[in-house]
Every structure is written in C-alpha cells, then in structure tokens.
Write a protein that holds these residues in place. Structure first.
Motif, short mmCIF file in Angstrom:
data_model
loop_
_atom_site.label_atom_id
_atom_site.label_comp_id
_atom_site.label_asym_id
_atom_site.label_seq_id
_atom_site.Cartn_x
_atom_site.Cartn_y
_atom_site.Cartn_z
N LEU A 10 0.84 -1.20 0.00
CA LEU A 10 0.00 0.00 0.00
C LEU A 10 0.87 1.25 0.00
N ALA A 11 1.89 1.26 0.85
CA ALA A 11 2.78 2.42 0.94
C ALA A 11 3.45 2.68 -0.41
N LYS A 12 3.91 1.62 -1.04
CA LYS A 12 4.58 1.77 -2.34
C LYS A 12 3.62 2.33 -3.39
N GLN A 13 2.42 1.78 -3.46
CA GLN A 13 1.45 2.25 -4.45
C GLN A 13 0.98 3.68 -4.18
N ALA A 14 0.88 4.04 -2.91
CA ALA A 14 0.43 5.39 -2.55
C ALA A 14 1.60 6.38 -2.51
N ASN A 15 2.80 5.87 -2.62
CA ASN A 15 4.02 6.70 -2.59
C ASN A 15 4.16 7.46 -1.27
N ILE A 16 3.89 6.75 -0.17
CA ILE A 16 4.09 7.30 1.17
C ILE A 16 4.76 6.23 2.03
N SER A 17 5.17 6.59 3.21
CA SER A 17 5.85 5.63 4.08
C SER A 17 4.83 4.80 4.87
N PRO A 18 5.21 3.58 5.24
CA PRO A 18 4.34 2.79 6.10
C PRO A 18 4.02 3.51 7.41
N SER A 19 4.99 4.28 7.93
CA SER A 19 4.73 4.99 9.19
C SER A 19 3.63 6.04 9.02
N ALA A 20 3.54 6.64 7.82
CA ALA A 20 2.47 7.60 7.57
C ALA A 20 1.11 6.89 7.59
N ILE A 21 1.07 5.70 7.05
CA ILE A 21 -0.18 4.93 7.05
C ILE A 21 -0.58 4.60 8.48
N ARG A 22 0.39 4.16 9.28
CA ARG A 22 0.10 3.86 10.69
C ARG A 22 -0.37 5.12 11.43
N PHE A 23 0.24 6.26 11.11
CA PHE A 23 -0.17 7.52 11.73
C PHE A 23 -1.61 7.84 11.34
N TYR A 24 -1.95 7.73 10.05
CA TYR A 24 -3.31 8.01 9.60
C TYR A 24 -4.32 7.11 10.31
N GLU A 25 -3.93 5.86 10.55
CA GLU A 25 -4.81 4.96 11.30
C GLU A 25 -4.99 5.47 12.73
N SER A 26 -3.89 5.89 13.35
CA SER A 26 -3.94 6.30 14.75
C SER A 26 -4.79 7.54 14.99
N ILE A 27 -4.89 8.42 13.98
CA ILE A 27 -5.71 9.63 14.17
C ILE A 27 -7.09 9.48 13.54
N GLY A 28 -7.38 8.32 12.95
CA GLY A 28 -8.71 8.05 12.43
C GLY A 28 -8.99 8.56 11.03
N ILE A 29 -7.94 8.93 10.29
CA ILE A 29 -8.15 9.40 8.92
C ILE A 29 -8.48 8.24 7.99
N ILE A 30 -7.89 7.08 8.27
CA ILE A 30 -8.26 5.85 7.57
C ILE A 30 -8.63 4.82 8.64
N PRO A 31 -9.51 3.89 8.30
CA PRO A 31 -9.93 2.90 9.30
C PRO A 31 -8.82 1.89 9.58
N ASN A 32 -8.87 1.31 10.76
CA ASN A 32 -7.94 0.24 11.08
C ASN A 32 -8.25 -0.95 10.16
N PRO A 33 -7.21 -1.53 9.57
CA PRO A 33 -7.45 -2.63 8.62
C PRO A 33 -7.68 -3.96 9.33
N LYS A 34 -8.17 -4.91 8.54
CA LYS A 34 -8.25 -6.28 9.06
C LYS A 34 -6.82 -6.79 9.18
N ARG A 35 -6.65 -7.76 10.04
CA ARG A 35 -5.32 -8.34 10.23
C ARG A 35 -5.37 -9.83 9.93
N VAL A 36 -4.30 -10.30 9.29
CA VAL A 36 -4.14 -11.72 9.02
C VAL A 36 -2.82 -12.13 9.66
N ASN A 37 -2.89 -13.02 10.60
CA ASN A 37 -1.70 -13.42 11.36
C ASN A 37 -0.97 -12.21 11.93
N GLY A 38 -1.72 -11.22 12.39
CA GLY A 38 -1.15 -10.04 13.02
C GLY A 38 -0.69 -8.97 12.05
#
Length: 133
Positions: A10-38
């Motif tokens: 996702l980070a590669k396709q969106a051209n952002i860092s994985p940490s930015a994605i985790r940040f967006y999740e933490s502030i509620g800009i994107i929903p928390n994703p489903k997890r498979v094996n954590g």
C-alpha cells in the motif's frame, strides 16, 4: 485475495511511508485494517482514500478537515449542508491563497526582467501595475 495489500504494498502504491499509514490509522483518517496473522491487510479502497488525502493535503486541508470530509460530520446536519458549509469556507480560503500565489508569481515574473541591484531601487521604480520600469 489479489485486491488485498500489505502495508508495504500500500505504501509503495500510494508513494508514502508505512509509518504515515500507521499515523493516519492512529488519528482516524483511515480505518484500522483487518489483520491476518497479526499483519495489516488493506483494500484498494484504502489506496483511494490515501490518494484523496494526499490531494486534500496538497490543496491546504489539515488532518482534522480531512477527517471531517471523509466521515466526521455531526449527525444533526444533513450531509449536503455539511459539505456545502465546509466547501464554501475552504473555497474562500483557497481563493485567498490563489490571490497571494498570483501576486507572488507576478513579482517573480517581473523580477526576472528587472535590472535593479536592490529591492529599494526596484520599489522606487514600480508603476501602478506593479512592474519595475
């Protein structure tokens, strides 16, 4: 399951860092994703949301405004009115920025043709249209 992405994909396709994605999740800009094996698993809809977020950010929207655009409206106001109020205010703000940008573009364009050695000299030669003569 080909429409499911890992955080790295996702980070590669969106051209952002994985940490930015985790940040967006933490502030509620994107929903928390489903997890498979954590591990996080994202849908293509999340990629669309990230692209929208990047567009909104480049247009001057802050994270709070983006959250509101995506989901955070007060339940007592109908969506069309909510969007109308926010869009009207943001359009006004963007027009003000555009005016400032246009003014600076004119200054820079005129400056490219100016032969003055200082700002003071240039300002003393500026005519009513803002052009240094």
């Amino acid at each position: 399951m080909k429409d499911v992405l890992t955080i790295g994909q996702l980070a590669k396709q969106a051209n952002i860092s994985p940490s930015a994605i985790r940040f967006y999740e933490s502030i509620g800009i994107i929903p928390n994703p489903k997890r498979v094996n954590g591990q996080r698993r994202y849908t293509m809809e999340t990629l669309d949301q990230l692209q929208f977020i990047q567009t909104a950010q480049s247009a001057g929207f802050n994270n709070k405004e983006i959250i509101m655009l995506l989901e955070g409206f007060d339940d007592e106001i109908i969506p069309s009115k909510r969007w109308n109020e926010m869009a009207t205010a943001k359009c006004r703000e963007l027009e003000e920025k555009k005016t400032k940008i246009d003014t600076m573009m004119n200054i820079l364009s005129n400056g490219l043709q100016c032969t003055c050695s200082t700002w003071s000299e240039c300002l003393s030669k500026v005519d009513s249209s803002g052009i240094c003569n």
